[in-house]
Design an enzyme around this catalytic site. Structure first.
Site, PDB file in Angstrom:
ATOM      1  N   PHE A 129       0.828  -1.201   0.000  1.00  0.00           N
ATOM      2  CA  PHE A 129       0.000   0.000   0.000  1.00  0.00           C
ATOM      3  C   PHE A 129       0.866   1.257   0.000  1.00  0.00           C
ATOM      4  CE2 PHE A 129      -3.196  -2.605   2.694  1.00  0.00           C
ATOM      5  CZ  PHE A 129      -3.791  -3.122   1.561  1.00  0.00           C
ATOM      6  N   SER A 130       2.129   1.162  -0.452  1.00  0.00           N
ATOM      7  CA  SER A 130       3.052   2.246  -0.112  1.00  0.00           C
ATOM      8  C   SER A 130       4.119   2.607  -1.123  1.00  0.00           C
ATOM      9  CB  SER A 130       3.745   1.891   1.213  1.00  0.00           C
ATOM     10  OG  SER A 130       4.209   0.546   1.194  1.00  0.00           O
ATOM     11  N   CYS A 131       4.172   1.964  -2.289  1.00  0.00           N
ATOM     12  CA  CYS A 131       5.182   2.347  -3.276  1.00  0.00           C
ATOM     13  C   CYS A 131       4.967   3.808  -3.676  1.00  0.00           C
ATOM     14  CB  CYS A 131       5.092   1.454  -4.508  1.00  0.00           C
ATOM     15  SG  CYS A 131       6.344   1.841  -5.759  1.00  0.00           S
ATOM     16  N   CYS A 182      26.619  27.768  30.057  1.00  0.00           N
ATOM     17  CA  CYS A 182      26.248  26.462  29.518  1.00  0.00           C
ATOM     18  C   CYS A 182      24.825  26.077  29.929  1.00  0.00           C
ATOM     19  CB  CYS A 182      27.227  25.399  29.998  1.00  0.00           C
ATOM     20  SG  CYS A 182      26.905  23.753  29.325  1.00  0.00           S
ATOM     21  N   ASN A 220       7.924   1.876   4.195  1.00  0.00           N
ATOM     22  CA  ASN A 220       8.383   1.897   2.817  1.00  0.00           C
ATOM     23  C   ASN A 220       9.163   3.193   2.603  1.00  0.00           C
ATOM     24  OD1 ASN A 220       8.732   1.332   0.063  1.00  0.00           O
ATOM     25  ND2 ASN A 220       6.680   0.470  -0.116  1.00  0.00           N
ATOM     26  N   CYS A 244      41.327  15.112  24.347  1.00  0.00           N
ATOM     27  CA  CYS A 244      41.094  16.226  23.427  1.00  0.00           C
ATOM     28  C   CYS A 244      42.340  16.506  22.582  1.00  0.00           C
ATOM     29  CB  CYS A 244      40.709  17.470  24.230  1.00  0.00           C
ATOM     30  SG  CYS A 244      40.558  18.979  23.244  1.00  0.00           S
ATOM     31  N   CYS A 259      41.161  20.484  18.383  1.00  0.00           N
ATOM     32  CA  CYS A 259      40.732  20.894  17.041  1.00  0.00           C
ATOM     33  C   CYS A 259      39.795  22.102  17.068  1.00  0.00           C
ATOM     34  CB  CYS A 259      40.040  19.731  16.326  1.00  0.00           C
ATOM     35  SG  CYS A 259      38.454  19.248  17.046  1.00  0.00           S
TER      36      CYS A 259
END
Length: 507
Positions: free
Chosen positions: A235-237, A478, A301, A444, A447
């Site tokens: 039911f979904s293409c 923060c 799908n 760390c 970077c």
């Protein structure tokens, strides 16, 4: 320069660069009879147990002077060969970790039928004739949803596939504009008969698509006669060329009910209604299907999509004589969408006990386990097979079996639905505490990715320390969003213990 051993992150990155060759030359040329191709593939698909097992004897790599595997690596024709010896050493050291070696059998029951494992080919080009499905069965797939069968043979286009990529990854999204089976009804029925005759313990799901009530009933009768175990209603293409076909049906609960009832008229077998994601609330047509005779649901799908626009000539892919159309989107990137729809159905009171065959972005055993944890009892795969081949079943089975053993489960069924209680409405979430990010300065590398993301896309709560060249958290700014953690490329940021907001305000 001192050569470094690989760690979890660098090993995964290195394995991601492997071409995953057919008849891999690294394995074929290994003088010690090892299988580095399997080791690398297991690392790529997060099957640590498999990598560890296949790496037995990897100590020979350290003393091997020939390095024939590296010399034979085809990636050298592109940039540089894969660090095969280092990956073998990394995998060989995995068995030093204190992990349970117990493996759990993956046999399951779906719609009342015993399955040797939950992994099925989904209805698509990967399951479109006898030879393909037979090969998959021989390799360990437990069942198949055969490519959708109709009373007509559609006219197809060329080309019909397109992909979306990100950085150094293989494609993460896939678009197709392929329709149902390009074999005649009689050819497909013969494929099903032969498959059931030659592989009686495998589960055959016959996917069908009718154009009216009479055709749905007729096709159900023919699939039943051919020996199918389950009927799946497509039911979904998302890109059928006729009106009232595919996802046009799936978005209309009345048609879903009508055609499910018509299918039930033609068979005593279990019926799956395959749902379209091109809708807001999938549970609405799913309930319509269940009330009209369906046994379970298949979801999802593909998603209606336009893959891209070429800015040189303003065409889109796949380009068919200069034109394209809306098509179906699948692949790893649709997994979050698939999980959301499955969650919605399993949380609905009417559907919570409904068997669901889950699909949409399953690539590794971890992806599969997530679908199981949300309540699926069966799994279907297409796009990953198209990308890597049927052989992924080895890592799917091995990885899931090892995970169940390590976590103390005795069966697949024990983990089904385990994640559902932890998914709650947004207004039920804890909004009275905060979890700050914890930056491991030893791990760390400086970077600055966290700084860039926080300043330009967060709350300006990170600054770069000039002396160390590493980030420093400004706790007063923060809000605990963890953007920094999700962008960190080396996993140096983790979540700290939750703190009550009222206590923070007092201080």
């Amino acid at each position: 320069m001192l050569e470094r051993a690989l760690n979890k992150i660098s090993a995964k990155s290195e394995s991601d660069g492997c071409l995953l060759c057919y008849n891999a030359p690294c394995t074929e040329t290994c003088p010690n009879g090892l299988d580095p191709a399997k080791v690398i593939r297991s690392i790529r698909f997060e099957n640590i147990s498999g990598a560890e097992n296949y790496a037995k004897g990897s100590e020979l790599c350290k003393i091997c002077k020939e390095k024939s595997c590296i010399k034979a690596c085809l990636k050298d024709k592109i940039d540089k060969p894969v660090e095969i010896s280092k990956l073998m050493e990394y995998a060989g050291n995995l068995n030093k970790e204190n992990r349970s070696k117990k493996k759990i059998g993956l046999n399951t029951t779906f719609c009342g039928l015993p399955c040797e494992n939950p992994f099925f080919l989904s209805s698509s080009v990967v399951a479109s004739n006898y030879d393909m499905v037979a090969k998959a069965f021989e390799m360990g797939w437990a069942g198949v949803a055969f490519k959708t069968i109709g009373t007509f043979v559609p006219e197809e286009v060329s080309p019909r596939f397109a992909t979306i990529r990100k950085e150094g990854n293989s494609f993460i999204g896939f678009k197709n504009i392929e329709q149902i089976s390009d074999h005649t009804l009689e050819e497909n029925l013969e494929y099903l008969r032969r498959l059931k005759r030659d592989y009686p313990t495998k589960i055959i799901i016959a996917s069908i698509l009718g154009q009216n009530e009479e055709e749905w009933t007729y096709l159900a009768e023919k699939m039943t006669e051919a020996g199918a175990d389950i009927i799946e209603c497509n039911f979904s293409c998302p890109h059928m060329t006729g009106e009232g076909l595919g996802s046009d049906v799936g978005q209309n609960p009345e048609l879903v009910a009508l055609y499910t009832a018509a299918t039930r008229k033609g068979t005593h077998l279990p019926i799956l209604a395959k749902m379209t994601p091109n809708i807001g609330n999938m549970e609405v047509p799913a309930i319509a299907a269940m009330k009209s005779g369906a046994t379970g649901i298949a979801a999802i799908n593909t998603i209606k999509s336009i893959m891209n626009i070429n800015l040189d000539d303003f065409t889109s892919e796949p380009q068919v004589d200069g034109k394209s159309c809306v098509g179906g989107y699948s692949g790893k990137t649709v997994k979050p969408i698939a999980l959301r729809f499955i969650h919605d159905m399993k949380k609905h009171p009417y559907l919570k006990e409904t068997p669901i065959s889950g699909m949409g972005g399953i690539e590794t055993w971890r992806d599969a386990a997530e679908f199981l944890a949300l309540g699926c009892t069966n799994l279907q795969v297409t796009t990953s097979i198209m990308q890597y081949g049927y052989r992924i079943i080895e890592d799917l089975i091995d990885g899931l079996s090892s995970y169940l053993g390590e976590r103390g489960f005795s069966s697949v069924e024990e983990m089904v639905g385990m994640a559902l209680p932890n998914l709650v409405p947004a207004d039920h979430l804890n909004r009275h505490s905060i979890s700050y990010p914890n930056i491991n300065r030893d791990e760390c590398v400086g970077c600055g990715r966290c700084y860039l993301s926080c300043y330009d896309g967060g709350h300006q709560a990170i600054e770069m320390d000039e002396a160390s060249g590493k980030p420093k958290l400004l706790a007063k700014k923060c809000v605990g969003c963890h953007l920094c953690m999700v962008v960190c490329p080396v996993g140096a940021i983790s979540a700290s213990k939750r703190v009550d907001i009222s206590q923070i305000n007092k201080n």
